[in-house]
Design an enzyme around this catalytic site. Structure first.
Site: not given
Length: 648
Positions: A47, A116, A122, A172, A199, A362-363
């Site tokens: 950005e 954007k 904030y 962003c 960021s 195995l099984d």
């Protein structure tokens, strides 16, 4: 690579000097040149990468604005003759407002500009001081670098020759809102979402960010490229780590370590074909199209040359996580699914005794371990497990002794019932020579064992626990109405390659050393139905993988065909990459043809499977997962393989 739906993408983290557009564009061009040489087709930069993200009030300076556009023009000139889709960030003045934009360039032309939408304001972010939201944009076109360029959040960029590659862009903060622009892009057809970002790093944020990107790629069934501002941004208050991430369908393909010093490229070949397959399968995706009401898109085409240099890692064991911690977690989860599935069935029928045939392989070992887990977890005496060993013409001392020791060591009720006399009487009844070791000879033994288990369950008021696995179901490697049948099949959706690790996981976590040693020896025993007599040394003569092929190959084929719907040619191509140096190409082709022949011809067995718990994305339950007519022909699939001429 285009033939198989692969496209090469990259996320770039360049060095930068804040507000020095000329320096920054030089670094961007240097990285772009490196990407071009590496065959990259879609390249994403951070950005506001031309100016830097932390310019503050310098964004209002006309000098910086003009220099950013001049640098963009310089990048356009460099890109002439290079069909590489470039996405770079810069501030642009449009209609008297300043926008945080991503410009898309291909072969000297600016294809479009995406501003954007969501502007953070904030905590540490203060973007509304400088930038307007795309919601306030009135223009649909602008003049930029002597070109008339589309602008808006309604732009999708589609490959001219490969229409399944459609690129959408969000910037962003757009990713961090409840419904991101990228979600709408995906619904509108985008298979790749690009997110140029800035960021900053704070404790715990990178884990959340990675999960956000990964989950967004999963919800949208898209490939998601993310790259963030890094070294050179202002550290007055914040530090930017230069993180880059590429995800696909909820899977993290690659991640660039944070806190690098810049000029880094994170390259990954993405599989667009697999994205389209999943969208076709998941109707919830199509059912969300009503969210697009009021959203109209413009599509702009671009071209890329592609490359034959395939660099994507192909996991030869797609059912088995390579990371040991993840593998342990996977085994624990599957074991719990099997346990709860069987426990629920037992509770429904009044905690009936469990009847299970134990061969020392195995099984059946895995099935017995699940029964023991149910007993221990729900306070049921282990004696309610009636474990039956049924020696026959092919039983070896090794498997017999392991079966007996395991049953007794785990505290199950022991039964030994030989099938030799019953089979000999049966051969006499149907007029079959006992020395003719054909399919009748083999299958009679498997059906006799199943008859014993069923009748013993009737006598005890119990339930027969099936032992067959997913790989055997894919190949039809089970006797119809023999080991193919049970009353509840705990291994039905666990592939052979994973069963091995499940048994190993239980062994590793067992507190009993004697049980551990038995389980480890079972793991070391060749896979065999033991229906033919042992060799002269008393060892197993009939080895399954010598007859039907290596299970690791068949599990790989099954996963690529069933999970992704890939063509036989693509399955072969991927198998050759995954098993390079392990099997010759001619050998892979031989067993792949065998896989398709068996898979198509054996559907009738899968159509009447007993109940059993689903544990993974590949399952053959005719009630929920795999619906296919028993008389479908493999002709077209085999025809595709016949056209391949392997060169080792």
């Amino acid at each position: 690579m285009h033939k198989y739906g692969f496209f090469r993408t990259a996320a770039a983290v360049p060095k930068l000097k804040l507000a020095d557009c000329q320096y920054n564009i030089n670094e961007i061009i240097a990285l772009a040149a490196k990407a071009w040489e590496a065959g990259v087709e879609v390249l994403l930069f951070p950005e506001l990468g031309i100016t830097g993200y932390t310019c503050g009030d310098l964004f209002f300076q006309r000098e910086l604005q003009n220099e950013a556009v001049a640098a963009l023009d310089q990048l356009c000139q460099w890109s002439q003759g290079k069909k590489l889709l470039l996405v770079v960030g810069l501030p642009l003045v449009v209609g008297g407002s300043l926008y945080n934009c991503a410009a898309t360039i291909n072969d000297g032309k600016i294809l479009g500009v995406v501003p954007k939408t969501y502007i953070p304001n904030y905590q540490e972010f203060y973007e509304k001081r400088w930038f307007a939201s795309a919601k306030s944009l009135l223009q649909t076109e602008i003049k930029l670098c002597s070109q008339v360029v589309p602008i808006g959040t309604d732009l999708l960029f589609q490959h001219a020759k490969h229409e399944e590659l459609v690129v959408g862009i969000e910037i962003c903060e757009d990713l961090w809102v409840p419904i991101s622009p990228g979600s709408f892009h995906a619904l509108a057809g985008a298979t790749v979402i690009l997110n140029p970002s800035a960021s900053n790093e704070v404790v715990g944020k990178s884990d959340y960010r990675r999960e956000l990107i990964r989950s967004q790629s999963g919800r949208g069934n898209v490939a998601y490229l993310y790259t963030s501002a890094g070294f050179g941004e202002s550290t007055s208050d914040l530090v930017f780590g230069g993180n880059a991430i590429i995800c696909e369908r909820g899977i993290l393909l690659k991640e660039l370590p944070k806190f690098n010093l810049g000029n880094e490229l994170l390259i990954a070949d993405i599989d667009v074909e697999s994205l389209i397959h999943d969208r076709q399968m998941m109707h919830g995706f199509g059912d969300s199209f009503d969210l697009l009401k009021g959203h109209h898109y413009r599509t702009i085409t671009f071209e890329t040359p592609g490359t034959d240099n395939f660099e994507r890692d192909v996991n030869p064991w797609p059912f088995v996580p390579g990371d040991l911690n993840r593998r342990s977690e996977r085994c624990e989860e599957i074991f719990n699914i099997q346990t709860i599935g069987l426990a629920t069935r037992l509770a429904h029928i009044g905690n009936a005794p469990m009847v299970v045939g134990i061969s020392g392989g195995l099984d059946s070992t895995m099935a017995l371990l699940v029964c023991v887990s149910v007993c221990d977890r729900f306070n049921i005496p282990r004696t309610k497990i009636h474990a039956v060993t049924m020696p026959g013409f092919g039983t070896t001392d090794r498997t017999y002794e392991n079966a007996v020791a395991l049953i007794n060591g785990l505290g199950a009720t022991f039964h030994e019932i030989s099938i030799v006399a019953a089979c000999q009487a049966h051969f006499k009844d149907i007029g079959h020579p006992p020395d003719l070791h054909n399919v009748t000879y083999e299958n009679s033994q498997a059906r006799e064992r199943t008859q014993i288990l069923m009748d013993l369950a009737n006598k005890l008021g119990g339930i027969v626990i099936g032992t067959g696995d997913l790989s055997e179901l894919a190949l039809g490697w089970a006797t119809y109405n023999g080991d193919h049948m049970s009353m509840y099949s705990v291994n039905a959706s666990v592939p052979k390659t994973l069963i091995r690790y499940l048994v190993e996981w239980v062994a590793d976590h067992s507190p009993e050393k004697a049980i551990q040693e038995i389980l480890y020896d079972v793991l070391d025993t060749p896979v065999s139905p033991e229906l033919l007599p042992p060799d002269a040394e008393g060892k197993i003569a009939q080895k399954t993988e010598e007859t039907v092929g290596p299970y690791e190959l068949h599990d790989f084929f099954m996963y690529q065909m069933v999970r992704h719907g890939f063509s036989p040619e693509k399955v072969y191509y991927l198998a050759c990459r995954a098993f390079d140096g392990v099997y010759e190409k001619a050998v892979i082709l031989k067993w792949l043809k065998n896989f398709y022949q068996r898979f198509f011809s054996q559907q009738f067995k899968r159509n009447c499977l007993p109940d059993g718990p689903k544990v993974g994305t590949v399952s053959f339950s005719p009630r929920g997962d795999w619906r296919m007519p028993s008389d479908a022909k493999a002709t077209q699939w085999l025809k595709s393989l016949d056209a391949i001429k392997p060169i080792s």
